[in-house]
Design a protein around this motif. Structure first.
Motif, PDB file in Angstrom:
ATOM      1  N   UNK A 262     -22.245  32.129   1.316  1.00  0.00           N
ATOM      2  CA  UNK A 262     -21.009  31.378   1.579  1.00  0.00           C
ATOM      3  C   UNK A 262     -20.968  30.354   0.461  1.00  0.00           C
ATOM      4  N   UNK A 263     -20.481  30.775  -0.719  1.00  0.00           N
ATOM      5  CA  UNK A 263     -20.647  29.964  -1.923  1.00  0.00           C
ATOM      6  C   UNK A 263     -19.641  28.816  -1.992  1.00  0.00           C
ATOM      7  N   UNK A 264     -19.824  28.003  -2.987  1.00  0.00           N
ATOM      8  CA  UNK A 264     -18.847  26.960  -3.293  1.00  0.00           C
ATOM      9  C   UNK A 264     -17.527  27.656  -3.605  1.00  0.00           C
ATOM     10  N   UNK A 265     -16.429  27.112  -3.097  1.00  0.00           N
ATOM     11  CA  UNK A 265     -15.122  27.621  -3.512  1.00  0.00           C
ATOM     12  C   UNK A 265     -14.131  26.470  -3.584  1.00  0.00           C
ATOM     13  N   UNK A 266     -13.015  26.720  -4.216  1.00  0.00           N
ATOM     14  CA  UNK A 266     -12.047  25.639  -4.440  1.00  0.00           C
ATOM     15  C   UNK A 266     -10.882  25.701  -3.446  1.00  0.00           C
ATOM     16  N   UNK A 267     -11.100  26.434  -2.356  1.00  0.00           N
ATOM     17  CA  UNK A 267     -10.049  26.583  -1.352  1.00  0.00           C
ATOM     18  C   UNK A 267      -9.633  25.221  -0.811  1.00  0.00           C
ATOM     19  N   UNK A 268     -10.622  24.378  -0.510  1.00  0.00           N
ATOM     20  CA  UNK A 268     -10.357  23.039  -0.011  1.00  0.00           C
ATOM     21  C   UNK A 268     -11.269  22.096  -0.795  1.00  0.00           C
ATOM     22  N   UNK A 269     -10.656  21.337  -1.705  1.00  0.00           N
ATOM     23  CA  UNK A 269     -11.442  20.508  -2.623  1.00  0.00           C
ATOM     24  C   UNK A 269     -12.319  19.478  -1.902  1.00  0.00           C
ATOM     25  N   UNK A 270     -11.979  19.173  -0.655  1.00  0.00           N
ATOM     26  CA  UNK A 270     -12.763  18.149   0.061  1.00  0.00           C
ATOM     27  C   UNK A 270     -14.053  18.726   0.646  1.00  0.00           C
ATOM     28  N   UNK A 271     -14.201  20.060   0.597  1.00  0.00           N
ATOM     29  CA  UNK A 271     -15.388  20.682   1.184  1.00  0.00           C
ATOM     30  C   UNK A 271     -16.224  21.385   0.127  1.00  0.00           C
ATOM     31  N   UNK A 272     -17.517  21.077   0.098  1.00  0.00           N
ATOM     32  CA  UNK A 272     -18.402  21.660  -0.916  1.00  0.00           C
ATOM     33  C   UNK A 272     -18.817  23.086  -0.562  1.00  0.00           C
ATOM     34  N   UNK A 273     -18.420  23.551   0.585  1.00  0.00           N
ATOM     35  CA  UNK A 273     -18.794  24.872   1.075  1.00  0.00           C
ATOM     36  C   UNK A 273     -18.316  24.893   2.506  1.00  0.00           C
ATOM     37  N   UNK A 274     -18.611  25.968   3.241  1.00  0.00           N
ATOM     38  CA  UNK A 274     -18.181  25.954   4.645  1.00  0.00           C
ATOM     39  C   UNK A 274     -19.311  25.527   5.581  1.00  0.00           C
ATOM     40  N   UNK A 275     -20.515  25.972   5.249  1.00  0.00           N
ATOM     41  CA  UNK A 275     -21.609  25.810   6.214  1.00  0.00           C
ATOM     42  C   UNK A 275     -22.233  24.422   6.130  1.00  0.00           C
ATOM     43  N   UNK A 276     -22.769  23.974   7.240  1.00  0.00           N
ATOM     44  CA  UNK A 276     -23.285  22.624   7.358  1.00  0.00           C
ATOM     45  C   UNK A 276     -24.782  22.599   7.051  1.00  0.00           C
ATOM     46  N   UNK A 277     -25.159  21.618   6.254  1.00  0.00           N
ATOM     47  CA  UNK A 277     -26.544  21.519   5.795  1.00  0.00           C
ATOM     48  C   UNK A 277     -27.535  21.342   6.947  1.00  0.00           C
ATOM     49  N   UNK A 278     -27.265  20.364   7.816  1.00  0.00           N
ATOM     50  CA  UNK A 278     -28.302  19.894   8.731  1.00  0.00           C
ATOM     51  C   UNK A 278     -28.633  20.869   9.859  1.00  0.00           C
ATOM     52  N   UNK A 279     -27.625  21.604  10.346  1.00  0.00           N
ATOM     53  CA  UNK A 279     -27.913  22.471  11.500  1.00  0.00           C
ATOM     54  C   UNK A 279     -27.549  23.928  11.249  1.00  0.00           C
ATOM     55  N   UNK A 280     -27.180  24.268  10.023  1.00  0.00           N
ATOM     56  CA  UNK A 280     -26.991  25.688   9.681  1.00  0.00           C
ATOM     57  C   UNK A 280     -27.855  26.040   8.457  1.00  0.00           C
ATOM     58  N   UNK A 281     -27.538  25.417   7.319  1.00  0.00           N
ATOM     59  CA  UNK A 281     -28.215  25.800   6.072  1.00  0.00           C
ATOM     60  C   UNK A 281     -29.710  25.472   6.086  1.00  0.00           C
ATOM     61  N   UNK A 282     -30.078  24.272   6.529  1.00  0.00           N
ATOM     62  CA  UNK A 282     -31.500  23.899   6.495  1.00  0.00           C
ATOM     63  C   UNK A 282     -32.370  24.770   7.404  1.00  0.00           C
ATOM     64  N   UNK A 283     -32.028  24.882   8.694  1.00  0.00           N
ATOM     65  CA  UNK A 283     -32.908  25.726   9.526  1.00  0.00           C
ATOM     66  C   UNK A 283     -32.959  27.169   9.049  1.00  0.00           C
ATOM     67  N   UNK A 284     -31.815  27.728   8.632  1.00  0.00           N
ATOM     68  CA  UNK A 284     -31.823  29.117   8.164  1.00  0.00           C
ATOM     69  C   UNK A 284     -32.624  29.250   6.864  1.00  0.00           C
ATOM     70  N   UNK A 285     -32.534  28.242   5.997  1.00  0.00           N
ATOM     71  CA  UNK A 285     -33.291  28.300   4.733  1.00  0.00           C
ATOM     72  C   UNK A 285     -34.792  28.228   5.004  1.00  0.00           C
ATOM     73  N   UNK A 286     -35.185  27.390   5.956  1.00  0.00           N
ATOM     74  CA  UNK A 286     -36.608  27.269   6.327  1.00  0.00           C
ATOM     75  C   UNK A 286     -37.117  28.634   6.806  1.00  0.00           C
ATOM     76  N   UNK A 287     -36.350  29.265   7.688  1.00  0.00           N
ATOM     77  CA  UNK A 287     -36.742  30.570   8.231  1.00  0.00           C
ATOM     78  C   UNK A 287     -36.822  31.612   7.108  1.00  0.00           C
TER      79      UNK A 287
END
Ligand code: AHM
Ligand code: MG
Length: 332
Positions: A262-287
């Motif tokens: 779910x890469x960076x995109x310019x669809x909405x300039x206020x959002x660096x991506x869709x997924x949330x670091x703290x409770x989506x990206x971090x736990x999934x990355x750890x796993x």
């Protein structure tokens, strides 16, 4: 019954790894009970009148489903009074959750997405719960948002539950990744796979192609090469899958390899991506890293990001190591 239950597994781990304290063991059990309750609630579907919108929005301006709220309440009820957490935070709550009056302060902080992929719930496709457990800062009694803003490398435990044809709990305590299947008759999670490993190479990728025109050049180049297949630089054909429930997509990758983006995109300039670091990206990355895979934003390792907000969004590229490294290399 020969395979251990979750509780037997955790007790056994306590004997071998000092990282697993009795409180952490209890907290994981509380989460597993919440997930059993969530699975039962989801399973009732239209019979319980729980499908559809709640008529409210979460902090991210996303429409909340009734089940987003119900499952959030289930997780709070199961963990906030158990004496194991000092604070909780969730996708569905703007601020951190204050412990109820009189609740004993535990040693851990937990962040969670109670119902990931909830847009799939009304069409009866797999959804999940994701959680990330951190240490409470030593000696701290008055917990603030800043206490939660720890890099993913500090996680002591991460896991997800996928509510699919079977209900599975996938867990890491920093010593590999193990998988439990819910025995619905016994009401227990039973260890069914140890040492899950993501193959380094793959012929499968997962991305929402409808965002293609908003991607940056490196991701565009990478996906175009995958699509060109055998006759082009990659020399092999690739298959594509996109469930649109991160838990289900990541679980497939843990099972048979693949790369999820779910890469960076310019669809909405206020959002660096869709997924949330703290409770989506971090736990999934750890796993994923614990299973031998890799996880980056395309530029940096996700687990090393210093968080700036509870609901911060990040681009995510994770899965089979060689593919993640290739597409990350295209960014440099
Ligand atoms: P949610 O937490 O509101 O359910 O959103 C996260 C989900 C992920 O599970 C999934 O990977 C992604 O959103 C799908 O997004 P899209 O609908 O843009 O394909
Ligand atoms: Mg989510």
């Amino acid at each position: 019954m020969s395979a251990p239950t979750l509780s037997q597994y955790l007790l056994n781990k306590q004997c071998h790894h000092s990282v697993i304290t009795p409180q952490l063991e209890q907290l994981i059990m509380q989460v597993s009970i919440a997930c059993k309750a969530i699975g039962i609630t989801i399973g009732k579907g239209a019979l319980a009148g729980v499908l559809g919108h709640a008529g409210s929005e979460n902090i991210q301006g996303e429409e909340q489903k009734k089940l987003d709220i119900i499952t959030n309440d289930i997780m709070l009820a199961a963990t906030s009074k158990g004496g194991c957490v000092a604070g909780l935070a969730s996708e569905e709550m703007e601020d951190i959750y204050p412990l109820p009056e009189g609740a004993r302060l535990g040693d851990y902080l937990m962040l969670f997405d109670p119902l990931d992929g909830s847009s799939n719930i009304d069409v009866n496709v797999s959804v999940g719960t994701i959680f990330s457990i951190l240490h409470k800062p030593e000696g701290k009694t008055d917990i603030t948002t800043e206490d939660f803003l720890q890099a993913g490398t500090k996680q002591v435990c991460a896991g997800y539950v996928v509510y699919g044809p079977s209900t599975l709990l996938v867990l890491t305590l920093g010593h590999g990744v193990d998988c439990f299947t819910l025995d619905r008759e016994l009401g227990e999670f039973i260890l069914t796979e140890t040492g899950m490993t993501i193959p380094e190479d793959t012929k499968e990728f997962a991305i929402n192609m409808s965002n293609m025109r908003f991607w940056e050049q490196p991701v565009l180049r990478y996906v175009e090469e995958l699509l060109a297949g055998k006759t082009h630089v990659r020399g092999k054909d690739f298959n594509m899958r996109w469930v649109a429930s991160m838990v289900a997509d990541v679980h497939r990758i843990l099972t048979r390899g693949g790369v999820f983006m779910y890469p960076y995109d310019v669809k909405d300039a206020s959002k660096a991506g869709k997924l949330r670091l703290m409770y989506e990206a971090n736990p999934m990355s750890f796993i994923v890293e614990q299973a031998g895979g890799a996880s980056t934003t395309g530029r940096v390792r996700i687990l090393e990001i210093q968080p700036t907000g509870l609901h911060q969004r990040v681009p995510v590229i994770l899965g089979s190591k060689n593919e993640v490294e290739l597409v990350t290399g295209y960014h440099s």
